[in-house]
Design an enzyme around this catalytic site. Structure first.
Site, PDB file in Angstrom:
ATOM      1  N   ASN A   1       7.029   4.255  -4.755  1.00 46.83           N
ATOM      2  CA  ASN A   1       8.112   3.873  -3.847  1.00 46.83           C
ATOM      3  C   ASN A   1       9.418   3.734  -4.627  1.00 46.83           C
ATOM      4  OD1 ASN A   1       8.363   3.295  -0.870  1.00 46.83           O
ATOM      5  ND2 ASN A   1       9.523   1.582  -1.695  1.00 46.83           N
TER       6      ASN A   1
ATOM      7  N   GLU B   1      12.393   3.224  -4.240  1.00 51.22           N
ATOM      8  CA  GLU B   1      13.604   3.911  -3.806  1.00 51.22           C
ATOM      9  C   GLU B   1      13.851   5.150  -4.658  1.00 51.22           C
ATOM     10  OE1 GLU B   1      12.897   0.556  -2.304  1.00 51.22           O
ATOM     11  OE2 GLU B   1      13.962   0.187  -4.178  1.00 51.22           O
TER      12      GLU B   1
ATOM     13  N   ASN C   1       0.415   1.604  -4.840  1.00 52.56           N
ATOM     14  CA  ASN C   1       1.558   0.716  -4.630  1.00 52.56           C
ATOM     15  C   ASN C   1       1.737   0.420  -3.150  1.00 52.56           C
ATOM     16  OD1 ASN C   1       4.191  -0.450  -5.899  1.00 52.56           O
ATOM     17  ND2 ASN C   1       4.883   0.660  -4.088  1.00 52.56           N
ATOM     18  N   GLU C   2       1.710  -0.856  -2.811  1.00 52.03           N
ATOM     19  CA  GLU C   2       1.957  -1.302  -1.438  1.00 52.03           C
ATOM     20  C   GLU C   2       1.190  -0.444  -0.433  1.00 52.03           C
ATOM     21  OE1 GLU C   2       6.295  -3.423  -1.961  1.00 52.03           O
ATOM     22  OE2 GLU C   2       6.264  -1.376  -1.191  1.00 52.03           O
TER      23      GLU C   2
ATOM     24  N   GLU D   1       5.711  -8.236  -7.178  1.00 50.00           N
ATOM     25  CA  GLU D   1       7.143  -8.025  -6.962  1.00 50.00           C
ATOM     26  C   GLU D   1       7.678  -9.214  -6.181  1.00 50.00           C
ATOM     27  OE1 GLU D   1       8.300  -4.326  -5.148  1.00 50.00           O
ATOM     28  OE2 GLU D   1       6.758  -3.189  -6.221  1.00 50.00           O
TER      29      GLU D   1
ATOM     30  N   TYR E   1      20.963  -3.160  -8.359  1.00 48.78           N
ATOM     31  CA  TYR E   1      20.022  -4.044  -7.673  1.00 48.78           C
ATOM     32  C   TYR E   1      20.447  -5.511  -7.720  1.00 48.78           C
ATOM     33  CZ  TYR E   1      15.541  -4.121  -5.251  1.00 48.78           C
ATOM     34  OH  TYR E   1      14.566  -4.197  -4.271  1.00 48.78           O
TER      35      TYR E   1
END
EC number: 3.2.1.23
Length: 1022
Positions: free
Chosen positions: A135, A137, A195-196, A309, A374
């Site tokens: 992921n 982004e 991931n997720e 996270e 970020y």
């Protein structure tokens, strides 16, 4: 949660409570390992490494977002200095795999092995997260873009085509990581699978299995194990809506050893409306009541409460504010939210992000632009901002608060506090009786000033503290952790209303650092000693000392800076205000990640202390200085000299084991002016006499698409990925014959992701643009031929230039990029004779493996290498030396190039950023109203380090790191400017120094290998 009856009934003696608690919990919570090793174990409370409990405080950075391996040390030293015990990285399958069957773990930043060796050398544990989907982004979430065609199925499941595609990467990266596991004397402690991915169940309530998801996860686990991964396997659920992969819930296929959950209570993006469906209405500082406790109790009761996270900031989407959104994610956020996690008994935290970096090239997903700052504690230009220091005062504490790694939560109520506006959570170690009282506003969005006392339970009975001094203060969006029965060395702090920062044992005596904001009161009691004195001669003390039979209590009003209290047995208590605590460093003399209090020196003053080493009687410190700085060093009395960054310092005083000196000066550096621009056309393809026959061009011949969104059947497949073209600006060139009744328009349906755009030419004449918006991913539009001249005796040439913003995340990775439909409209029936697409130089066989595969698109300037060092710019036109602007007359694309030398002196860290601006008669409103309609790309020594869309994205500053910039040589700067309007375009390019620091870090490293130059083969892609 109701407050414990033990506390409500008069706060019974801690000793009696400890015995009962220890007996209950020793039988209730099993100690786990993965059956392969007991080097890393875990239970309900925390992780154990080599038998020692740890409060794991970690933070994330991505090596592929800072493609300079030499700078990874800089970041890791800054992470270590702050007191973090660990750090985390994502790997990136797409970055390492430019085409099927090809892997690159060798060229430039593709070789990430040094990160793992640095973790060992510097002394940080490491959590590694190889994907295969991450992921982040990232473009397609880190999947190789060659997997996005649909030919590999829906992706992220047990489809044999997808498993076969990922296996070489997954097996090889496991082999690369395995030697660096803690089981092999490395520092990698945890290995994340996927991931997720909350896909274990088709139905969460009935636990109807999702066979595809379960088999996929199990396959990844099996391949990792087969290739040497014997560390615990972890997974991060995306939120608290799912209950997948926990061994505490089931023995289903695909379970990992330890499960965690990600949390972004404010919002993962500066556009907070995007989080409403998950987080509800956005109210700053409200989302502290996430039900972590009950969720972990359901999901993983025998495992640590683990957040792989937790929000370290937010990304800035297209159309977001210039500079991101640091206001609600700044120091107050760090202070309040991270302590709140502790109040909920979370014992393993990794901040996402700790350092964000840059989406150079086309690394970004369609959601974000170039910056991935970020709002992180370490900014994109590597500067330590106030949020770093505010986080540091907590991470320094959690590193030495060993009892915090095993606590029960006994209550959470306003009844602990004398002020109903203040809530207190009580955490207590069942073995030692040490307690941690986390205080915050009952209504967390409140920023009021509140004063209060707290009822605590100690080894010497129930107390209301402070006993003598002024009340505790919460000022604004703040939280405080009040400790009782806190061990530091051989001493015990009975309680302290000032927060503990850190401690060290020096020459057999403890030095404890406490902090409280300027003007606020603090009070502490130390057991086993009954006298104290204020040790700062020449300064007026605002302090009261209350001797006891076997303890001493000190009440004080905190002044600006640092003060010192000496106890009767030689113990020293350092009192700091917030600013002083920010620059008070606990620096170990070894590289043990678990070092807490021993083999440590304490240093107050510098911007950064990177390392400390004691050689004989010489203390050698390294670090960074912003300006002339007064420094105090708590070190062994045997120290006879102090070296700072390799130079012996002049010691002003060395009394009582406190060395004082002055370091640094006012470092300065001035950049040369950017001038000497040359320019050339970068869109020769629109000319009728252009021959599209070079190696850059591919004829679209495929008639059936593998993509689940099929294109219109009237043309060959024009999706770029199915033609082995993946990133950047793409060029289509189509021909259609002349007729007696020619077409009058062309209808185009194009998908390019958020913020994409395109322009269209017919027979060299510009016929229009779709300018794009921050949210639109697809556009269909009819363009009239009325402004163009149709040929009467030869083929007509239609050219479309599109900006492929990126691939979407998760399931959206398969969304196509390119032309879905192109239809000629008019009185007759028409069809295109031929379609060609221009690819990047080499297509999937990149000519520039160091910067590949996400750096270059298909513009002429990129294909032939005008952006690269060493290109002979013979076709260029001089730009007027008096001009401060780069201009494109009319619609088209031009490339501008210059070479500027730099000479940065040794011993300086100079941060440089480029500023791109486009003058307009309106501010950021809409594309249509913005009079300077352009898209520009900034290249620095061949690296694309800026995507500038002034009417969509508001980023104007683009930091570029050393290594990409040559700090002691020539720098090739190139800018492609795409004017999307007949009115032409104007852009201004400048650069600025963000900061200058004196540093021990060698910024004059030889980075030439990262900047390969132009090669002759580029000419074949003209």
């Amino acid at each position: 949660m109701l407050i414990s009856k033990t506390v409500l009934s008069g706060l019974a003696l801690g000793a009696s409570f400890v015995g009962v608690s220890a007996q209950q919990n020793s039988t209730r919570w099993p100690l786990h390992d993965n059956g392969l090793t007991d080097t890393v174990e875990w239970d309900h409370y925390s992780f154990l490494i080599n038998g020692q409990r740890h409060f794991v405080f970690s933070g994330e950075f991505h090596y592929w977002r800072i493609p300079v391996p030499e700078l990874w040390r800089d970041l890791l030293e800054k992470i270590k200095a702050a007191g973090f015990t660990a750090f985390s990285i994502y790997n990136h399958w797409g970055y390492h795999s430019p085409k099927p069957g090809v892997l690159d773990f060798e060229n430039g930043a593709h070789n990430f092995t040094s990160i793992m060796t640095l973790a060992k050398e510097i002394g940080l544990y490491m959590i590694i997260r190889p994907g295969p989907y991450v992921n982040a982004e990232a473009n397609a979430g880190g999947l190789p873009l060659w997997t996005t065609t649909g030919a590999y199925g829906k992706l992220r499941d047990n489809d044999p085509r997808y498993l076969e595609a990922l296996t070489p990467y997954w097996a090889n990266i496991s082999k690369i990581i395995a030697p660096h596991l803690i089981t092999n004397d490395g520092n990698v402690i945890l290995y994340q699978i996927e991931n997720e991915y909350a896909e274990q169940w088709l139905d969460e309530e009935t636990h109807e299995p999702n066979t595809s998801g379960q088999e996929y996860m199990q396959y990844l686990e099996d391949v990792a194990r087969e290739n040497g991964i014997d560390a615990p396997l972890i997974h991060n659920l995306p939120n608290m809506n799912g209950h997948s992969w926990s061994k505490d819930l089931s023995n289903a296929t695909g379970n990992v050893d330890v499960i965690g959950v990600d949390s972004y209570p404010t919002c993962w993006t500066c556009n907070v409306s995007e989080c409403a469906s998950t987080n509800g209405e956005y109210i700053p500082y409200l989302k502290l009541t996430y039900p972590q406790i009950s969720y972990f109790k359901e999901l993983s009761p025998t495992q640590p409460s683990f957040m792989p996270e937790f929000q370290g900031g937010s990304y800035n989407p297209w159309g977001g504010p210039q500079g991101g959104c640091p206001d609600d994610l700044g120091p107050d956020f760090a202070n309040l939210f991270y302590r709140n996690l502790i109040s909920q008994r979370v014992s393993a935290i990794s901040l996402y992000m700790l350092y964000g970096g840059t989406n150079w090239g086309w690394h970004a997903s369609t959601d974000v632009a170039t910056s991935y700052d970020y709002s992180s504690p370490i900014s994109e230009n590597r500067k330590l901002i106030e949020k770093y220091y505010e986080t540091k005062v907590l991470t320094q504490f959690t590193k030495i608060a060993q009892d915090l790694s095993k606590v029960d939560r006994l209550g959470n109520s306003t009844k602990y506090s004398s002020n109903p506006a203040v809530s207190v959570a009580e955490l207590r170690n069942p073995d030692t009786g040490a307690a941690f009282y986390v205080t915050q506003h009952e209504y967390t969005p409140s920023g009021t000033v509140e004063k209060f006392t707290v009822k605590v339970n100690t080894s010497e009975g129930a107390l209301t503290i402070p006993q003598y001094g002024s009340q505790i203060t919460l000022n604004g969006h703040q939280s405080k952790i009040i400790v009782t029965d806190f061990k530091f060395g051989s001493k015990t702090l009975l309680y302290s209303t000032a927060e503990v920062l850190t401690y060290a044992v020096i020459d057999g005596k403890e030095v404890l650092a406490l902090w409280v904001p300027t003007g606020e009161s603090g009070e502490f009691t130390v057991k086993g000693v009954n006298s104290a004195k204020f040790a700062d001669k020449g300064r007026t003390a605002n302090i009261e000392i209350h001797p006891g039979t076997n303890n001493v209590t000190v009440s004080f009003m905190q002044r600006s800076g640092m003060s010192l209290v000496e106890l009767g047995d030689g113990t020293r208590i350092v009192l700091l205000d917030r600013s002083a605590a920010h620059v008070f460093w606990s620096t170990p003399l070894n590289n043990d990640p678990a070092e807490a209090g021993n083999n440590t020196v304490l240093v107050h003053g510098p911007y950064l202390v990177r390392s400390a080493k004691l050689e004989g009687c010489d203390l050698k410190l390294t670090g960074d200085i912003q300006n002339s700085t007064e420094v105090s060093i708590f070190a062994p009395k045997s120290v006879c000299s102090v070296n700072w960054n390799g130079k012996k310092t002049s010691v002003k005083s060395a009394k009582g084991g406190v060395i004082t000196t002055t370091l640094g000066g006012d470092a300065k550096f001035e950049l040369p002016t950017i001038s000497g621009w040359k320019s050339a056309d970068s869109l020769p393809e629109i000319a009728k006499d252009y021959s599209a026959t070079s190696k850059a061009w591919v004829v679209a011949t495929k008639t059936n698409s593998s993509n689940p969104t099929p294109p219109a059947p009237n043309n060959p497949v024009l999706y770029v990925d199915e033609n082995d073209i993946h990133v950047g600006n793409h060029i289509y060139r189509a021909t259609f014959p002349s007729t007696d009744e020619p077409p009058t328009d062309v209808y185009l349906n194009i998908t390019g992701g958020r913020a994409f755009g395109y322009s269209v030419w017919l027979n060299s004449d510009f016929i229009g643009s779709w300018l794009g918006t921050a949210t639109t991913e697809q556009n269909d539009q009819t363009f009239s031929f009325s402004n163009a001249t149709l040929s009467t005796d030869e083929d007509n040439i239609l050219v479309v230039v599109m900006d492929n913003s990126a691939h979407d995340l998760r399931d959206g990775a398969l969304n196509p990029r390119g032309i879905t439909n192109a239809t000629l409209i008019g009185p007759g029936s028409y069809s295109f004779t031929e379609w060609k697409l221009a690819g990047n130089a080499g297509f999937e066989d990149h000519l520039d493996p160091v910067r590949a595969p996400l750096n270059e698109g298909s513009l002429y300037a990129e294909r032939v290498g005008i952006h690269l060092p060493g290109y002979e710019f013979d076709e260029a036109e001089e730009v007027s030396s008096n001009s401060t602007s780069l201009t494109v007359p009319g619609a088209g694309i031009r490339v501008f190039r210059t070479v500027v030398p730099l000479s940065v002196p040794q011993g300086l860290d100079v941060s440089i950023s480029f500023r791109l601006t486009a003058p307009s008669n309106v501010t950021f409103t809409s594309a249509e109203g913005y009079t300077n309609q352009l898209r520009a790309l900034l290249f620095v020594n061949g690296y694309q380090y800026g995507r500038f869309n002034p009417y969509i994205g508001h980023q104007i500053d683009f930091p570029v790191p050393p290594g990409v910039l040559d700090y002691n040589g020539d720098n090739t700067i190139a800018v492609t400017v795409w004017s999307q309007s007949v009115d032409g375009a104007e852009i201004k390019v400048d650069w600025n120094v963000d900061y200058v620091h004196e540093t021990s870090f060698d910024m004059n490293f030889d980075g030439a290998y990262l900047r390969p130059g132009w090669i002759e083969e580029r000419r074949e892609y003209a």
